[in-house]
Design an enzyme around this catalytic site. Structure first.
Site, PDB file in Angstrom:
ATOM      1  N   SER A   9       0.826  -1.202   0.000  1.00 28.33           N
ATOM      2  CA  SER A   9       0.000   0.000   0.000  1.00 28.33           C
ATOM      3  C   SER A   9       0.865   1.258   0.000  1.00 28.33           C
ATOM      4  O   SER A   9       2.015   1.249   0.447  1.00 28.33           O
ATOM      5  CB  SER A   9      -0.917   0.021   1.229  1.00 28.33           C
ATOM      6  OG  SER A   9      -1.849  -1.035   1.192  1.00 28.33           O
ATOM      7  N   SER A  10       0.303   2.347  -0.484  1.00 24.75           N
ATOM      8  CA  SER A  10       1.017   3.624  -0.476  1.00 24.75           C
ATOM      9  C   SER A  10       1.274   4.053   0.964  1.00 24.75           C
ATOM     10  O   SER A  10       0.530   3.683   1.886  1.00 24.75           O
ATOM     11  CB  SER A  10       0.194   4.696  -1.187  1.00 24.75           C
ATOM     12  OG  SER A  10      -0.956   5.025  -0.422  1.00 24.75           O
TER      13      SER A  10
END
Length: 221
Positions: free
Chosen positions: A69-70
């Site tokens: 995930s970012s």
């Protein structure tokens, strides 16, 4: 120390500091979350060819059709878990992936379990976390995350790194009173949900739109 862990150039501590400043600008306010994100070297959790992109605010492939995930999503979900509380307490992460989010969580609690259904990813996560000896308390399990981890429940915090079609009852039932579950929900449109367990009921809150891989069942070896 291994140069891959120490980081040089685009993976240096200064690069992490710039990521933290960007997270502040994006609205992350919890100083404990920001400190944990600053301490964990994200570049060691991605392929070496992608290390120069590790601190960009974007998801990156980690193999097995999964992504890391970012940084913003990791920070945002953990910040929601901590809202109104001073500690995560006993924590369950569903979807270990490459181990990065587990490492950040491990900076915020000493009582953490992380489960992953895809064995090659779990083995990668073990290798990554082994490079950070102060995170040996992060306990990894190869199991179907949609079922939670009932043998060690209840949990004060549960975080899910894949989108469920609907909120899994099994995970809600493993929340301790006062516990919080944060997860993405939806098939086409996905949204973050925060579920709080009170003494009498579950309280659901729908938050912002997100994009995650789907939460699948069963095991892969």
């Amino acid at each position: 120390m291994n140069a891959r862990v120490t980081g040089v150039g685009m993976t240096s501590s200064r690069t992490r500091a710039r990521m933290i400043e960007r997270l502040r600008q994006q609205g992350i306010r919890n100083e404990s979350v920001l400190a944990a994100m600053n301490e964990v070297q994200r570049h060691i959790f991605v392929a070496e060819a992608l290390a120069h992109r590790a601190y960009e605010d974007t998801p990156l492939p980690i193999g097995c059709k999964q992504t890391i995930s970012s940084p913003y999503i990791v920070a945002r979900m953990i910040e929601i878990l901590l809202e109104g509380r001073s500690s995560l307490g006993r924590t369950l992460e569903v979807g270990t992936g490459c181990g990065y989010q587990a490492a950040v969580l491990g900076r915020l609690t000493r009582d953490i379990y992380s489960v992953e259904r895809i064995l090659p990813l779990l083995e990668k996560a073990r290798t990554h976390l082994a490079a950070l000896p102060d995170l040996r308390h992060v306990r990894l399990r190869h199991t179907d995350g949609s079922l939670g981890l009932p043998l060690v429940a209840p949990f004060n915090s549960i975080i899910v790194a894949a989108a469920a079609v609907e909120i899994p009852r099994s995970l809600c039932d493993q929340l301790a009173p006062g516990g919080i579950l944060v997860l993405p929900v939806g098939e086409g449109e996905q949204y973050l949900y925060c579920i709080r367990r009170t003494a009498q009921k579950f309280v659901e809150e729908k938050l912002e739109a997100v994009r995650f891989v789907p939460l699948l069942t069963g095991l892969e070896k």
